[in-house]
Scaffold this motif. Structure first.
Motif, PDB file in Angstrom:
ATOM      1  N   GLU A 160      -7.154   5.234 -17.049  1.00  0.00           N
ATOM      2  CA  GLU A 160      -7.313   5.939 -15.765  1.00  0.00           C
ATOM      3  C   GLU A 160      -7.988   5.037 -14.730  1.00  0.00           C
ATOM      4  O   GLU A 160      -7.642   5.034 -13.552  1.00  0.00           O
ATOM      5  CB  GLU A 160      -8.146   7.215 -15.956  1.00  0.00           C
ATOM      6  CG  GLU A 160      -7.343   8.341 -16.579  1.00  0.00           C
ATOM      7  CD  GLU A 160      -8.211   9.535 -16.964  1.00  0.00           C
ATOM      8  OE1 GLU A 160      -9.445   9.480 -16.765  1.00  0.00           O
ATOM      9  OE2 GLU A 160      -7.637  10.519 -17.465  1.00  0.00           O
ATOM     10  N   ALA A 161      -8.945   4.248 -15.199  1.00  0.00           N
ATOM     11  CA  ALA A 161      -9.645   3.336 -14.281  1.00  0.00           C
ATOM     12  C   ALA A 161      -8.705   2.241 -13.774  1.00  0.00           C
ATOM     13  O   ALA A 161      -8.764   1.842 -12.613  1.00  0.00           O
ATOM     14  CB  ALA A 161     -10.858   2.735 -14.977  1.00  0.00           C
ATOM     15  N   ALA A 164      -6.551   3.831 -11.116  1.00  0.00           N
ATOM     16  CA  ALA A 164      -7.338   4.104  -9.905  1.00  0.00           C
ATOM     17  C   ALA A 164      -7.602   2.807  -9.142  1.00  0.00           C
ATOM     18  O   ALA A 164      -7.477   2.742  -7.918  1.00  0.00           O
ATOM     19  CB  ALA A 164      -8.655   4.781 -10.278  1.00  0.00           C
ATOM     20  N   GLN A 165      -7.942   1.754  -9.876  1.00  0.00           N
ATOM     21  CA  GLN A 165      -8.233   0.477  -9.222  1.00  0.00           C
ATOM     22  C   GLN A 165      -6.975  -0.107  -8.589  1.00  0.00           C
ATOM     23  O   GLN A 165      -7.033  -0.726  -7.528  1.00  0.00           O
ATOM     24  CB  GLN A 165      -8.843  -0.501 -10.243  1.00  0.00           C
ATOM     25  CG  GLN A 165      -9.300  -1.825  -9.661  1.00  0.00           C
ATOM     26  CD  GLN A 165     -10.464  -1.668  -8.690  1.00  0.00           C
ATOM     27  OE1 GLN A 165     -11.151  -0.660  -8.686  1.00  0.00           O
ATOM     28  NE2 GLN A 165     -10.656  -2.659  -7.828  1.00  0.00           N
ATOM     29  N   GLN A 167      -4.556   1.542  -7.246  1.00  0.00           N
ATOM     30  CA  GLN A 167      -4.348   2.230  -5.953  1.00  0.00           C
ATOM     31  C   GLN A 167      -5.302   1.677  -4.899  1.00  0.00           C
ATOM     32  O   GLN A 167      -4.943   1.500  -3.737  1.00  0.00           O
ATOM     33  CB  GLN A 167      -4.609   3.732  -6.106  1.00  0.00           C
ATOM     34  CG  GLN A 167      -3.571   4.452  -6.947  1.00  0.00           C
ATOM     35  CD  GLN A 167      -4.043   5.849  -7.315  1.00  0.00           C
ATOM     36  OE1 GLN A 167      -4.038   6.749  -6.488  1.00  0.00           O
ATOM     37  NE2 GLN A 167      -4.465   6.038  -8.551  1.00  0.00           N
ATOM     38  N   LYS A 168      -6.533   1.396  -5.330  1.00  0.00           N
ATOM     39  CA  LYS A 168      -7.548   0.918  -4.380  1.00  0.00           C
ATOM     40  C   LYS A 168      -7.143  -0.421  -3.761  1.00  0.00           C
ATOM     41  O   LYS A 168      -7.497  -0.714  -2.631  1.00  0.00           O
ATOM     42  CB  LYS A 168      -8.886   0.773  -5.124  1.00  0.00           C
ATOM     43  CG  LYS A 168     -10.062   0.512  -4.210  1.00  0.00           C
ATOM     44  CD  LYS A 168     -11.357   0.456  -4.985  1.00  0.00           C
ATOM     45  CE  LYS A 168     -12.477  -0.071  -4.106  1.00  0.00           C
ATOM     46  NZ  LYS A 168     -13.712  -0.230  -4.869  1.00  0.00           N
ATOM     47  N   TYR A 173       0.469   1.550  -1.195  1.00  0.00           N
ATOM     48  CA  TYR A 173      -0.310   2.789  -1.249  1.00  0.00           C
ATOM     49  C   TYR A 173      -1.072   2.966   0.062  1.00  0.00           C
ATOM     50  O   TYR A 173      -1.113   4.052   0.640  1.00  0.00           O
ATOM     51  CB  TYR A 173      -1.264   2.733  -2.445  1.00  0.00           C
ATOM     52  CG  TYR A 173      -2.137   3.949  -2.600  1.00  0.00           C
ATOM     53  CD1 TYR A 173      -1.686   5.063  -3.300  1.00  0.00           C
ATOM     54  CD2 TYR A 173      -3.416   3.986  -2.060  1.00  0.00           C
ATOM     55  CE1 TYR A 173      -2.479   6.188  -3.446  1.00  0.00           C
ATOM     56  CE2 TYR A 173      -4.226   5.102  -2.200  1.00  0.00           C
ATOM     57  CZ  TYR A 173      -3.750   6.198  -2.893  1.00  0.00           C
ATOM     58  OH  TYR A 173      -4.533   7.305  -3.034  1.00  0.00           O
ATOM     59  N   ASP A 174      -1.652   1.880   0.559  1.00  0.00           N
ATOM     60  CA  ASP A 174      -2.374   1.939   1.842  1.00  0.00           C
ATOM     61  C   ASP A 174      -1.418   2.268   2.990  1.00  0.00           C
ATOM     62  O   ASP A 174      -1.725   3.096   3.851  1.00  0.00           O
ATOM     63  CB  ASP A 174      -3.090   0.609   2.092  1.00  0.00           C
ATOM     64  CG  ASP A 174      -3.696   0.555   3.483  1.00  0.00           C
ATOM     65  OD1 ASP A 174      -4.726   1.208   3.701  1.00  0.00           O
ATOM     66  OD2 ASP A 174      -3.123  -0.111   4.353  1.00  0.00           O
ATOM     67  N   THR A 177      -0.645   5.947   2.843  1.00  0.00           N
ATOM     68  CA  THR A 177      -1.727   6.923   2.991  1.00  0.00           C
ATOM     69  C   THR A 177      -2.467   6.802   4.313  1.00  0.00           C
ATOM     70  O   THR A 177      -3.267   7.662   4.653  1.00  0.00           O
ATOM     71  CB  THR A 177      -2.746   6.803   1.840  1.00  0.00           C
ATOM     72  OG1 THR A 177      -3.200   5.450   1.760  1.00  0.00           O
ATOM     73  CG2 THR A 177      -2.149   7.222   0.518  1.00  0.00           C
TER      74      THR A 177
ATOM     75  N   SER B 276      -6.945   9.549   5.864  1.00  0.00           N
ATOM     76  CA  SER B 276      -6.188   8.883   4.809  1.00  0.00           C
ATOM     77  C   SER B 276      -5.730   9.901   3.769  1.00  0.00           C
ATOM     78  O   SER B 276      -6.420  10.880   3.494  1.00  0.00           O
ATOM     79  CB  SER B 276      -7.075   7.832   4.148  1.00  0.00           C
ATOM     80  OG  SER B 276      -6.513   7.440   2.917  1.00  0.00           O
ATOM     81  N   GLY B 277      -4.574   9.639   3.192  1.00  0.00           N
ATOM     82  CA  GLY B 277      -4.056  10.488   2.122  1.00  0.00           C
ATOM     83  C   GLY B 277      -4.539  10.056   0.749  1.00  0.00           C
ATOM     84  O   GLY B 277      -3.978  10.469  -0.260  1.00  0.00           O
ATOM     85  N   ALA B 278      -5.581   9.229   0.711  1.00  0.00           N
ATOM     86  CA  ALA B 278      -6.025   8.661  -0.566  1.00  0.00           C
ATOM     87  C   ALA B 278      -7.243   9.379  -1.139  1.00  0.00           C
ATOM     88  O   ALA B 278      -7.912   8.857  -2.024  1.00  0.00           O
ATOM     89  CB  ALA B 278      -6.333   7.171  -0.387  1.00  0.00           C
ATOM     90  N   ASN B 281      -7.562   9.678  -4.962  1.00  0.00           N
ATOM     91  CA  ASN B 281      -7.984   8.481  -5.692  1.00  0.00           C
ATOM     92  C   ASN B 281      -9.457   8.164  -5.461  1.00  0.00           C
ATOM     93  O   ASN B 281     -10.146   7.693  -6.360  1.00  0.00           O
ATOM     94  CB  ASN B 281      -7.113   7.278  -5.308  1.00  0.00           C
ATOM     95  CG  ASN B 281      -7.321   6.111  -6.256  1.00  0.00           C
ATOM     96  OD1 ASN B 281      -7.307   6.300  -7.477  1.00  0.00           O
ATOM     97  ND2 ASN B 281      -7.574   4.931  -5.719  1.00  0.00           N
ATOM     98  N   LEU B 285     -11.920   7.686  -8.586  1.00  0.00           N
ATOM     99  CA  LEU B 285     -12.710   6.468  -8.793  1.00  0.00           C
ATOM    100  C   LEU B 285     -14.192   6.817  -8.952  1.00  0.00           C
ATOM    101  O   LEU B 285     -14.893   6.251  -9.791  1.00  0.00           O
ATOM    102  CB  LEU B 285     -12.544   5.526  -7.589  1.00  0.00           C
ATOM    103  CG  LEU B 285     -11.311   4.628  -7.569  1.00  0.00           C
ATOM    104  CD1 LEU B 285     -11.101   4.051  -6.168  1.00  0.00           C
ATOM    105  CD2 LEU B 285     -11.457   3.491  -8.569  1.00  0.00           C
ATOM    106  N   LEU B 288     -14.924   8.440 -12.298  1.00  0.00           N
ATOM    107  CA  LEU B 288     -14.874   7.430 -13.365  1.00  0.00           C
ATOM    108  C   LEU B 288     -16.159   6.589 -13.371  1.00  0.00           C
ATOM    109  O   LEU B 288     -16.731   6.308 -14.418  1.00  0.00           O
ATOM    110  CB  LEU B 288     -13.666   6.508 -13.161  1.00  0.00           C
ATOM    111  CG  LEU B 288     -12.304   7.091 -13.558  1.00  0.00           C
ATOM    112  CD1 LEU B 288     -11.168   6.294 -12.922  1.00  0.00           C
ATOM    113  CD2 LEU B 288     -12.147   7.104 -15.087  1.00  0.00           C
ATOM    114  N   ARG B 292     -18.969   6.312 -16.292  1.00  0.00           N
ATOM    115  CA  ARG B 292     -19.327   5.034 -16.926  1.00  0.00           C
ATOM    116  C   ARG B 292     -20.849   4.864 -16.969  1.00  0.00           C
ATOM    117  O   ARG B 292     -21.397   4.404 -17.961  1.00  0.00           O
ATOM    118  CB  ARG B 292     -18.694   3.857 -16.172  1.00  0.00           C
ATOM    119  CG  ARG B 292     -17.272   3.543 -16.636  1.00  0.00           C
ATOM    120  CD  ARG B 292     -16.876   2.110 -16.312  1.00  0.00           C
ATOM    121  NE  ARG B 292     -16.796   1.850 -14.895  1.00  0.00           N
ATOM    122  CZ  ARG B 292     -15.697   2.065 -14.152  1.00  0.00           C
ATOM    123  NH1 ARG B 292     -14.603   2.535 -14.714  1.00  0.00           N
ATOM    124  NH2 ARG B 292     -15.694   1.790 -12.869  1.00  0.00           N
TER     125      ARG B 292
END
Lengths: 187, 441
Positions: A160-161, A164-165, A167-168, A173-174, A177, B276-278, B281, B285, B288, B292
């Motif tokens: 999952e990480a 997620a990373q 996408q970041k 994706y940018d 969005t 933003s549509g993010a 995520n 993040l 997560l 951790r």
């Protein structure tokens, strides 16, 4: 190569080169300016062929090893000849390619061996927008979903990480969005 | 006026450095534009309490027995009183109401121009704070409709300053979440634009989260042990509050109180805020990252065999967001009267006439040793260790940096001695070594 007794992971991503580029570009940020180019030509009907060969980056003109070309068209239910994917499917292609490359790069960085990475993408759309039936309906996607199935030497949380990373750090994706200024002109 | 060291700023960082220099009998002054704890006095909103518990404000050479609850969180007046007691207890040579207008290099060190005369020193310590200027995204702020008021956290004191109506809070780190909650409670509908943020429980397994990070050594991680120092120095502040002791102030708590969540403020176009549509995520993040940290704490508990002494591990519900968070908000039509920029802070070095800034205006330094001989900095995020920006981090940073500074002064003293003997002695009294070196120039 240094003799390190570390877990050997090979996802086919040259992380050393990427880290080297990051280091070099943080010292010469002007070289980080890239310009991506495509040229297209109408074939007929709703069929268009778009070519990609050259681009600008690292302070100079660059080129792909060979020219790539993609056909876009619309399916028969749109009274078209279906000689290529729809342009909106090409957007999904870009997103899939970008996120998956990111997953591979981040996995390599984090020493996670990937065995398979599959993604299923859906973009939903109300075509009343493009047909001009209802001005309250937007033309483009009203939502995009991406479902990854990843087989890797990692826990669910680590996977999952990774996703997620990726996408970041993803360009497409940018682009999807966040708003982008688009300037169209005629010469 | 002359001294060996000028410290700029009489907050916790400057005072801790003053104490460490005092221990070494190094002559110094602390120049303060206002009064001791000036930023705490003048640049904080009314309801703010420290985000660290009272026991965690350990400053060097000070056993503060004021009868406060060590597990409480100091209000601003309490924080100011605490720093005033400290300045008094260590007899810090503070010159109040002395604003530094410029710092320049000289042959022997630095020339410091102030509103009350000039100082010459051999070294300078910048302890003027990390949060002098609110980072307002200029282009976005300039595009706001005229009917919408704009506030920075430095201007904000309490909700009564704001007109009735909706408020867009931009940024969801410590400042943004606290102000969003307070303003929502005042009866104004808050929309919170959420970019990168760090979710954090206030209490975990029966202790304050800061207790765990302190005990497990997480706050002691050093700058030279980190892979990507540039990144960790930019990490946003934790979503914490010192109010309502022990309560978690995360996005779920804000949603429950009626705050609406949107993605990062990405643009303003035709009076519309574009988000933003993010968001999905961003919250993934953050969840997560929080998990951790909790895993690391649980690992430490097992390793130390403390399982029996503390409650069992717990995990928190994932952050809830709408299926389709808003992508646009027409500010005027949507009733937004105020935008509050909780978009971070940066230090002000406009008076620093020393070429030690990088292309983004940040000070070039290695663990507080600035890229200019005899210049030091204190109190920046992850300066020497994770806790460097906390009151609790000032003591150890000041101990190490004062040692470096003392060595610098000793070396400079040797060079100055040589310089003085060549200058004053002319050719008559110079030793053979010195005449050799002067003739070669």
């Amino acid at each position: 190569m240094t003799a390190v007794a570390e877990k050997q992971v090979q996802n086919g991503v040259n992380v050393e080169a990427l880290l080297g580029a990051r280091e070099a570009l943080s010292k010469a940020p002007e070289a980080a300016r890239f310009n991506w180019k495509a040229t297209s030509k109408w074939v007929g009907g709703t069929h268009t062929r778009t070519h990609m060969k050259s681009f600008f980056g690292l302070g100079g003109d660059q080129s792909h090893k060979s020219e790539f070309s993609f056909d876009t068209d619309h399916p028969e239910i749109f009274a078209s000849e279906d000689k290529g994917a729809t342009p909106v499917e090409m957007v999904l292609t870009g997103l899939a390619g970008c996120l998956t490359a990111g997953v591979a790069a981040v996995a390599q960085m984090r020493k996670i061996q990937l065995r398979s990475v599959k993604a299923t993408l859906e973009g939903s759309m109300d075509i009343q927008g493009i047909l001009g039936i209802d001005s309250d309906v937007r033309n483009g996607f009203d939502g995009v979903t991406v479902k990854f199935e990843i087989d890797a030497d990692a826990t669910k949380q680590e996977i999952e990480a990774l996703v997620a990373q990726s996408q970041k750090r993803s360009a497409v994706y940018d682009i999807l969005t966040n708003p982008t200024n688009v300037t169209v002109s005629v010469s | 006026m002359r001294t060996d060291v000028v410290i700029v700023g009489a907050g916790h960082a400057g005072l801790a450095m003053s104490r460490r220099l005092g221990e070494r009998s190094i002559d110094h002054v602390v120049l303060e534009r206002g009064e001791v704890a000036n930023s705490w006095k003048t640049e904080r909103w009314d309801s703010l309490r420290l985000l660290t518990p009272t026991w965690q404000s350990r400053l060097p050479g000070f056993a503060d027995a004021s009868g406060e609850d060590p597990h409480g969180f100091r209000t601003m007046p309490e924080t100011i009183a605490f720093l005033e007691r400290y300045a008094w207890a260590i007899s810090a040579p503070v010159h109040q109401h002395t604003a530094v207008n410029s710092v320049r290099r000289t042959e022997e060190g630095y020339a410091v121009q102030t509103s009350r005369g000039a100082w010459r020193s051999r070294a300078v310590v910048l302890a003027s704070g990390a949060c002098n200027i609110a980072n307002v995204p200029r282009q976005l702020a300039a595009a706001l409709p005229a009917a919408v008021a704009s506030f920075t956290p430095h201007q904000y004191r309490n909700p009564s300053q704001l007109e009735q109506g909706g408020v867009l809070v931009v940024g969801a780190s410590a400042t943004g979440v606290q102000l969003a909650e307070e303003i929502q409670r005042s009866g104004r509908q808050v929309t919170l634009a959420v970019a990168e943020h760090i979710r954090m429980p206030r209490r975990y397994r029966g202790r304050d989260i800061q207790w765990w990070m302190d005990a497990a050594g997480i706050l002691d991680l050093r700058h030279d042990e980190v892979d990507d120092l540039g990144r960790v120095r930019e990490v946003p502040s934790l979503q914490l509050t010192g109010n309502d002791q022990g309560r978690m102030l995360d996005l779920n708590a804000l949603t429950a109180s009626g705050v609406r969540l949107a993605g990062r403020l990405a643009g303003l176009r035709d009076g519309k805020a574009l988000f933003s549509g993010a968001l999905a995520n961003q919250v993934a993040l953050s969840d997560l990252k929080m998990n951790r940290l909790l895993d690391a704490i649980d690992g430490w508990v097992s390793e130390k065999g403390l399982e029996g002494e503390v409650p069992p591990p717990e995990r928190f519900e994932p952050t809830r967001i709408e299926a389709s968070p808003p992508l646009a908000l027409d500010l005027v039509r949507g009733g937004i009267r105020t935008v509050l920029w909780a978009t971070g802070f940066r230090p002000d070095y406009s008076w620093l006439e020393v070429p030690a800034l990088d292309r983004k205006g940040r000070l070039r330094h290695d663990g507080g040793v600035v890229d200019a001989p005899g210049l030091y900095v204190m109190g920046l995020p992850f300066l020497r260790r994770r806790k460097s920006a906390l009151i609790d981090g000032a003591g150890e940073d000041a101990r190490e940096l004062s040692a470096h500074l003392a060595t610098h002064l000793d070396q400079r003293a040797g060079i100055d001695l040589l310089m003085r003997s060549t200058m004053s002695g002319g050719t008559k009294f110079t030793s053979s070594v010195l005449s050799a070196s002067t003739s070669s120039t």
